[in-house]
Motif scaffolding. Structure first.
Motif, PDB file in Angstrom:
ATOM      1  N   ASP A 101       0.852  -1.183   0.000  1.00  0.00           N
ATOM      2  CA  ASP A 101       0.000   0.000   0.000  1.00  0.00           C
ATOM      3  C   ASP A 101       0.893   1.240   0.000  1.00  0.00           C
ATOM      4  O   ASP A 101       1.599   1.508   0.962  1.00  0.00           O
ATOM      5  CB  ASP A 101      -0.908  -0.003   1.232  1.00  0.00           C
ATOM      6  N   TYR A 102       0.868   1.985  -1.109  1.00  0.00           N
ATOM      7  CA  TYR A 102       1.642   3.221  -1.204  1.00  0.00           C
ATOM      8  C   TYR A 102       1.046   4.311  -0.325  1.00  0.00           C
ATOM      9  O   TYR A 102       1.719   5.291  -0.023  1.00  0.00           O
ATOM     10  CB  TYR A 102       1.650   3.745  -2.648  1.00  0.00           C
ATOM     11  N   ASN A 139      -6.558   6.638  -8.240  1.00  0.00           N
ATOM     12  CA  ASN A 139      -6.352   5.464  -7.395  1.00  0.00           C
ATOM     13  C   ASN A 139      -5.455   4.449  -8.086  1.00  0.00           C
ATOM     14  O   ASN A 139      -5.488   4.300  -9.303  1.00  0.00           O
ATOM     15  CB  ASN A 139      -7.681   4.814  -7.044  1.00  0.00           C
ATOM     16  N   ILE A 140      -4.676   3.733  -7.290  1.00  0.00           N
ATOM     17  CA  ILE A 140      -3.811   2.658  -7.772  1.00  0.00           C
ATOM     18  C   ILE A 140      -4.431   1.342  -7.287  1.00  0.00           C
ATOM     19  O   ILE A 140      -4.695   1.182  -6.093  1.00  0.00           O
ATOM     20  CB  ILE A 140      -2.388   2.762  -7.201  1.00  0.00           C
ATOM     21  N   LEU A 191       0.718 -10.637  -6.781  1.00  0.00           N
ATOM     22  CA  LEU A 191       1.151  -9.535  -5.930  1.00  0.00           C
ATOM     23  C   LEU A 191       0.313  -8.316  -6.293  1.00  0.00           C
ATOM     24  O   LEU A 191       0.010  -8.105  -7.466  1.00  0.00           O
ATOM     25  CB  LEU A 191       2.633  -9.236  -6.161  1.00  0.00           C
ATOM     26  N   SER A 192      -0.054  -7.524  -5.304  1.00  0.00           N
ATOM     27  CA  SER A 192      -0.917  -6.363  -5.555  1.00  0.00           C
ATOM     28  C   SER A 192      -0.286  -5.089  -5.014  1.00  0.00           C
ATOM     29  O   SER A 192       0.393  -5.110  -3.990  1.00  0.00           O
ATOM     30  CB  SER A 192      -2.272  -6.554  -4.875  1.00  0.00           C
ATOM     31  N   ILE A 193      -0.544  -3.994  -5.726  1.00  0.00           N
ATOM     32  CA  ILE A 193      -0.166  -2.669  -5.231  1.00  0.00           C
ATOM     33  C   ILE A 193      -1.418  -1.809  -5.230  1.00  0.00           C
ATOM     34  O   ILE A 193      -2.305  -1.985  -6.061  1.00  0.00           O
ATOM     35  CB  ILE A 193       0.948  -2.014  -6.074  1.00  0.00           C
ATOM     36  N   LYS A 194      -1.492  -0.929  -4.231  1.00  0.00           N
ATOM     37  CA  LYS A 194      -2.646  -0.042  -4.141  1.00  0.00           C
ATOM     38  C   LYS A 194      -2.210   1.276  -3.526  1.00  0.00           C
ATOM     39  O   LYS A 194      -1.117   1.393  -2.983  1.00  0.00           O
ATOM     40  CB  LYS A 194      -3.772  -0.681  -3.332  1.00  0.00           C
ATOM     41  N   GLY A 195      -3.072   2.250  -3.642  1.00  0.00           N
ATOM     42  CA  GLY A 195      -2.780   3.572  -3.101  1.00  0.00           C
ATOM     43  C   GLY A 195      -3.479   4.633  -3.908  1.00  0.00           C
ATOM     44  O   GLY A 195      -4.427   4.362  -4.653  1.00  0.00           O
ATOM     45  N   GLN A 196      -3.002   5.859  -3.777  1.00  0.00           N
ATOM     46  CA  GLN A 196      -3.601   6.978  -4.499  1.00  0.00           C
ATOM     47  C   GLN A 196      -2.506   7.962  -4.886  1.00  0.00           C
ATOM     48  O   GLN A 196      -1.661   8.312  -4.073  1.00  0.00           O
ATOM     49  CB  GLN A 196      -4.657   7.678  -3.657  1.00  0.00           C
ATOM     50  N   VAL A 197      -2.537   8.398  -6.159  1.00  0.00           N
ATOM     51  CA  VAL A 197      -1.616   9.416  -6.649  1.00  0.00           C
ATOM     52  C   VAL A 197      -2.361  10.741  -6.641  1.00  0.00           C
ATOM     53  O   VAL A 197      -3.469  10.849  -7.181  1.00  0.00           O
ATOM     54  CB  VAL A 197      -1.121   9.083  -8.076  1.00  0.00           C
TER      55      VAL A 197
END
Length: 157
Positions: A47-48, A111-112, A129-135
């Motif tokens: 999670d970024y 959103n990522i 594998l997962s990545i998530k977050g918000q730019v």
């Protein structure tokens, strides 16, 4: 003559159908091998949080080969072109660790929610594998805290 010809066609058909019914044993899979390599990730989701547009979108997924044979990774497949994985090309020996680096292009605001599928010769031959977050466009600005007011003591004369 006609009966002989029909009989011959029938016999040939029966012979070919008999051969078509052969059973084929499937090739052994890594899950059938008790010594097969096993891949164990420290985490499968990164999670970024909130990241600024154009910021560093690189993260690492550390893994260990907990099996008894060398682990060989195939080319990981990302869910889109904005996510680029980098993986070790050489076999990972039993008990050894390495990392898969994932770089997300942070030039788009929003959103990522992306994934990278890792294939290997391990018992579990596919791991996602997962990545998530918000730019966000600009960093969130925080106002400085107001200092606590000091109370004055009256001067007595």
């Amino acid at each position: 003559m006609r009966k002989v010809f029909i009989s011959m066609i029938f016999l040939f058909s029966a012979a070919f159908c008999g051969y078509a019914q052969q059973t084929v044993t499937p090739a052994p899979t890594p899950a059938d091998n008790p010594n097969a390599p096993e891949i164990s990730f420290e985490k499968t989701v990164h999670d970024y949080g909130t990241i600024v547009k154009g910021g560093d979108g690189t993260c690492e997924f550390k893994f260990t080969n907990i099996g008894k044979e060398p682990l060989i990774l195939s080319k990981p497949i990302s869910s889109c072109g904005c996510t680029v994985p980098t993986w070790p090309q050489e076999p990972i020996l039993p008990g050894k660790s390495d990392v898969i680096k994932v770089t997300y292009n942070t030039n788009n605001v929003g959103n990522i929610n992306k994934s990278v599928t890792v294939y290997s010769n391990a018992k579990t031959n596919r791991v996602v594998l997962s990545i998530k977050g918000q730019v966000v466009a600009t960093p969130a600005t925080t106002l400085p805290e107001k200092p606590a007011e000091q109370t004055a003591t009256p001067i007595q004369k």
